[in-house]
Write an enzyme that holds these catalytic residues in place. Structure first.
Site, short mmCIF file in Angstrom:
data_model
loop_
_atom_site.label_atom_id
_atom_site.label_comp_id
_atom_site.label_asym_id
_atom_site.label_seq_id
_atom_site.Cartn_x
_atom_site.Cartn_y
_atom_site.Cartn_z
N GLN A 88 -11.68 19.63 64.10
CA GLN A 88 -11.71 20.91 63.38
C GLN A 88 -12.63 21.92 64.05
OE1 GLN A 88 -12.86 19.77 59.40
NE2 GLN A 88 -10.97 18.63 59.04
N HIS A 151 -15.67 19.64 59.24
CA HIS A 151 -16.35 20.42 58.21
C HIS A 151 -17.42 21.36 58.77
CE1 HIS A 151 -15.20 17.32 54.84
NE2 HIS A 151 -14.18 17.65 55.62
N GLU A 245 -11.80 24.58 45.43
CA GLU A 245 -12.30 25.47 44.39
C GLU A 245 -12.67 26.84 44.91
OE1 GLU A 245 -15.44 22.60 43.31
OE2 GLU A 245 -16.90 24.17 43.82
N TYR A 255 -23.68 24.49 43.68
CA TYR A 255 -22.26 24.34 43.35
C TYR A 255 -21.80 22.88 43.32
CZ TYR A 255 -22.29 29.27 43.15
OH TYR A 255 -22.59 30.55 42.76
N TYR A 266 -10.51 9.90 49.47
CA TYR A 266 -9.19 9.75 50.07
C TYR A 266 -8.71 8.31 49.89
CZ TYR A 266 -10.01 14.31 52.14
OH TYR A 266 -10.27 15.63 52.32
#
Length: 370
Positions: A88, A151, A245, A255, A266
């Protein structure tokens, strides 16, 4: 021969000026033409409109290029720093300096290679000079570097006051660190243009806390946009298996990740709980996950019924998600099938909506009313 060449050139220009073939999208509020404006992009990640109406686009593989208003791609812009383009990671978010018209400065996020095979999210500024980046300076480096390809976060947004928000993920294997104020995993930071902590940040006087942290308890934020009326930072982030979200990221708030989530491991398995006192509930969430990426408020007038809606791309389902808002609440959701992974969404200065598709042969799509 000269006459024939001139006639051929004129014919070629005429052919190039023909309208692009469009696919019809019937949505709840409007019938749209979807045109492929450009293609052949290598997993494009972010885009920004320049004052002349052209686009500046990043490609995750480590390239940046222009796309003209009619879809022509430039050669790759030179001068980028080294990029860890794996998984990523790569060249990610992009934003123009609020004073770009005079200083030609841009900011971009990327996964920066570090010592010992590690890497981390970083942000650099540079002056855009034609096909070259000049005065390139890394203004922010994530405090922790690890050997991971997951991430990174990487979305960037300037406040009305000219301070820069940077979103960062938990790097996949360091979820618990999202709750620790001593580091940058799973955080949003707010910095000045030179990368120093913005004044008034909520943890500036807290012992052992990073002075640039704005909010924490995030998993992997890939959407960030400033509300055009309130100036508040709206974000979205990936949940695990479920629990994507939307939040209004407020100074000092927690949060919840991974203490609270509407997702699961997963393959199944409980992560924390859904609610806990003192931790923020999402404004809106998705189960199952849509894998959101990119976010833009639509402030144009060209697409009737979309005014002040929030537009979000879905990687997993190949959709454009349109959210109607009543104040700070989501009052209606529409999912519009695009048929490709949507990595970024921008409302254009012409009132159309532009999408980047996350593919080896990535495309720039333009949505406009018929």
């Amino acid at each position: 021969m000269h006459k024939l060449t001139l006639l051929s050139l004129i014919a070629g220009l005429s052919l190039a000026a023909q309208p692009l073939v469009a696919e019809t999208l019937k949505t709840e509020k409007a019938t749209l033409d979807m045109q492929t404006l450009s293609s052949g992009l290598n997993h494009p990640w972010a885009m920004q409109f320049l004052p002349d109406g052209s686009l500046l686009v990043t490609e995750r593989a480590g390239f940046m290029r222009y796309i003209s208003k009619t879809g022509e791609k430039s050669e790759a812009i030179q001068g980028l720093p080294a990029v860890h383009a794996k998984g990523q990671g790569g060249l990610l978010g992009l934003v123009l300096d609020p004073d770009f018209a005079t200083n030609k400065t841009i900011y971009f996020s990327f996964s920066e290679p570090r010592d010992g095979g590690t890497n981390a999210t970083a942000v650099a500024s540079a002056v855009l000079d034609g096909q070259t980046l000049k005065q390139v300076k890394v203004i922010f480096r994530q405090a922790e570097a690890i050997d991971s390809n997951y991430h990174y976060g990487g979305r960037l947004a300037f406040t009305p006051a000219g301070e820069l928000f940077i979103t960062m993920g938990d790097r996949g294997s360091r979820r618990d660190d999202a709750q620790k104020l001593s580091g940058h995993f799973g955080k949003i930071v707010k910095v000045n243009k030179d990368g120093s902590a913005a004044p008034g940040n909520p943890f500036a006087t807290v012992a052992d806390a990073k002075a640039d942290i704005w909010s924490y308890g995030h998993r992997n934020l890939q959407g960030a946009a400033i509300h055009p009326q309130t100036g508040a930072l709206w974000t979205h982030e990936h949940g695990p298996q479920g629990g994507d979200e939307i939040n209004i990221a407020t100074a000092g708030k927690n949060y919840g990740w991974p203490v609270i989530t509407y997702g699961e491991e997963y393959g199944g398995g409980v992560i924390g709980q859904k609610t806990k006192a003192g931790l923020e509930q999402p404004l809106h969430y998705w189960v199952p996950s849509i894998a959101p990426s990119g976010m833009s408020f639509y402030t144009g007038t060209q697409i009737n019924g979309w005014q002040n809606n929030l537009l979000i791309g879905s990687l997993k389902f190949g959709q454009l998600v349109r959210l109607e808002l009543t104040g700070d609440k989501v009052s209606h959701e529409e999912r519009i099938r695009i048929g490709a992974r949507i990595r970024d969404v921008q409302a254009g200065p012409d009132g159309a909506v532009y999408l980047l598709t996350d593919e080896d042969d990535g495309k720039l799509l333009r949505l406009s009313p018929q």
